[in-house]
Design a protein around this motif. Structure first.
Motif, PDB file in Angstrom:
ATOM      1  N   GLN A  18       1.096  -1.664  -0.133  1.00  0.00           N
ATOM      2  CA  GLN A  18       0.204   0.407   0.031  1.00  0.00           C
ATOM      3  C   GLN A  18       0.690   1.584   0.046  1.00  0.00           C
ATOM      4  O   GLN A  18       0.314   2.195  -0.379  1.00  0.00           O
ATOM      5  CB  GLN A  18      -0.446   0.266   1.155  1.00  0.00           C
ATOM      6  N   ILE A  21       1.750   2.047  -3.484  1.00  0.00           N
ATOM      7  CA  ILE A  21       1.094   2.904  -4.242  1.00  0.00           C
ATOM      8  C   ILE A  21       1.095   3.925  -3.683  1.00  0.00           C
ATOM      9  O   ILE A  21       0.271   4.835  -4.872  1.00  0.00           O
ATOM     10  CB  ILE A  21      -0.271   1.955  -4.243  1.00  0.00           C
ATOM     11  N   ASP A  22       0.511   4.725  -2.682  1.00  0.00           N
ATOM     12  CA  ASP A  22       0.714   5.668  -2.453  1.00  0.00           C
ATOM     13  C   ASP A  22       1.609   6.340  -2.454  1.00  0.00           C
ATOM     14  O   ASP A  22       1.205   7.697  -3.191  1.00  0.00           O
ATOM     15  CB  ASP A  22       0.299   5.899  -0.381  1.00  0.00           C
ATOM     16  N   SER A  25       1.173   7.065  -6.006  1.00  0.00           N
ATOM     17  CA  SER A  25       0.091   7.594  -6.825  1.00  0.00           C
ATOM     18  C   SER A  25       0.157   9.599  -6.482  1.00  0.00           C
ATOM     19  O   SER A  25      -0.268   9.808  -7.237  1.00  0.00           O
ATOM     20  CB  SER A  25      -1.247   7.425  -6.078  1.00  0.00           C
ATOM     21  N   THR A  26       0.871   9.796  -5.297  1.00  0.00           N
ATOM     22  CA  THR A  26       1.316  11.262  -5.046  1.00  0.00           C
ATOM     23  C   THR A  26       2.369  11.700  -5.937  1.00  0.00           C
ATOM     24  O   THR A  26       1.790  13.314  -6.712  1.00  0.00           O
ATOM     25  CB  THR A  26       2.534  10.937  -3.730  1.00  0.00           C
ATOM     26  N   MET A  28       2.909  10.910  -9.209  1.00  0.00           N
ATOM     27  CA  MET A  28       2.333  10.964 -10.581  1.00  0.00           C
ATOM     28  C   MET A  28       0.698  12.287 -10.500  1.00  0.00           C
ATOM     29  O   MET A  28       0.899  13.332 -11.251  1.00  0.00           O
ATOM     30  CB  MET A  28       1.200   9.656 -10.504  1.00  0.00           C
ATOM     31  N   ARG A  29       0.519  12.581  -9.615  1.00  0.00           N
ATOM     32  CA  ARG A  29      -0.594  13.208  -9.250  1.00  0.00           C
ATOM     33  C   ARG A  29       0.272  14.785  -9.106  1.00  0.00           C
ATOM     34  O   ARG A  29      -0.258  15.759  -9.585  1.00  0.00           O
ATOM     35  CB  ARG A  29      -1.168  13.306  -7.620  1.00  0.00           C
ATOM     36  N   ASP A  35      -3.291  11.175 -16.335  1.00  0.00           N
ATOM     37  CA  ASP A  35      -3.617   9.839 -16.044  1.00  0.00           C
ATOM     38  C   ASP A  35      -4.283   9.018 -17.198  1.00  0.00           C
ATOM     39  O   ASP A  35      -5.091   8.253 -17.416  1.00  0.00           O
ATOM     40  CB  ASP A  35      -5.027  10.041 -14.873  1.00  0.00           C
ATOM     41  N   ARG A  40       0.238   5.459 -15.534  1.00  0.00           N
ATOM     42  CA  ARG A  40      -0.320   4.401 -14.423  1.00  0.00           C
ATOM     43  C   ARG A  40       0.856   3.532 -14.120  1.00  0.00           C
ATOM     44  O   ARG A  40       1.121   2.369 -13.367  1.00  0.00           O
ATOM     45  CB  ARG A  40      -1.342   4.243 -14.749  1.00  0.00           C
ATOM     46  N   THR A  43       5.005   4.409 -13.500  1.00  0.00           N
ATOM     47  CA  THR A  43       5.460   4.757 -12.186  1.00  0.00           C
ATOM     48  C   THR A  43       5.629   4.027 -10.859  1.00  0.00           C
ATOM     49  O   THR A  43       3.928   3.801 -11.031  1.00  0.00           O
ATOM     50  CB  THR A  43       3.765   6.154 -11.786  1.00  0.00           C
TER      51      THR A  43
END
Length: 147
Positions: A18, A21-22, A25-26, A28-29, A35, A40, A43
């Motif tokens: 997890q 993943i976090d 995602s961070t 990428m954001r 997106d 996806r 990264t």
């Protein structure tokens, strides 16, 4: 398409998957890339656990964490750098359930030179990555790619 490497002593994080993943995602954001599958799927974060004794500061403390983020050159302006370091540090502390961890968390932002990283057997330049992203966006929208 950033690569994130986290180094910490074994047992620092309860849910490494997890956390990976976090972190991905961070990044990428914050980087503000589209997106799309290209970003996806490419990264990614790698959590490296070091056995007790394989990590130490001068005082012998082995509770430090190092996060290294590799991006293409110019992907992060100063505002994005500040936000990314703050958010990744917070994620690390939360994942470790250790509110004191930010003072021992190093975040290194590293840029690959243009053409200095490869995917699918090709060393990509920034322009090639941009063109590939535009082509994928166009194909997802059912339109021919624009140059």
């Amino acid at each position: 398409m950033p690569m994130i490497d986290v180094y910490a002593t074994t047992g620092t994080f309860a849910d490494k998957h997890q956390l990976a993943i976090d972190l991905a995602s961070t990044v990428m954001r914050v980087e503000q890339v589209p997106d799309i599958p290209m970003f996806r799927k490419n990264t990614a974060a790698f959590i490296h656990e070091l056995p007790e004794g394989d990590l130490s500061n001068v005082d012998g403390d082995s509770r430090d964490v190092r996060v290294q983020v590799l991006t293409n050159a110019g992907a992060l302006d100063r505002d994005k750098q500040l936000v990314l370091v703050e958010q990744l540090t917070a994620l690390i502390a939360t994942a470790a359930a250790d509110p004191t961890l930010p003072e021992r968390t190093w975040v290194l932002l590293t840029e690959a030179p243009d053409g200095g990283w490869g995917l699918n057997g090709h060393a990509n330049t920034n322009n090639e990555l941009i063109e590939a992203a535009r082509a994928q966006i166009a194909s997802l929208q059912g339109q021919p790619p624009q140059g």
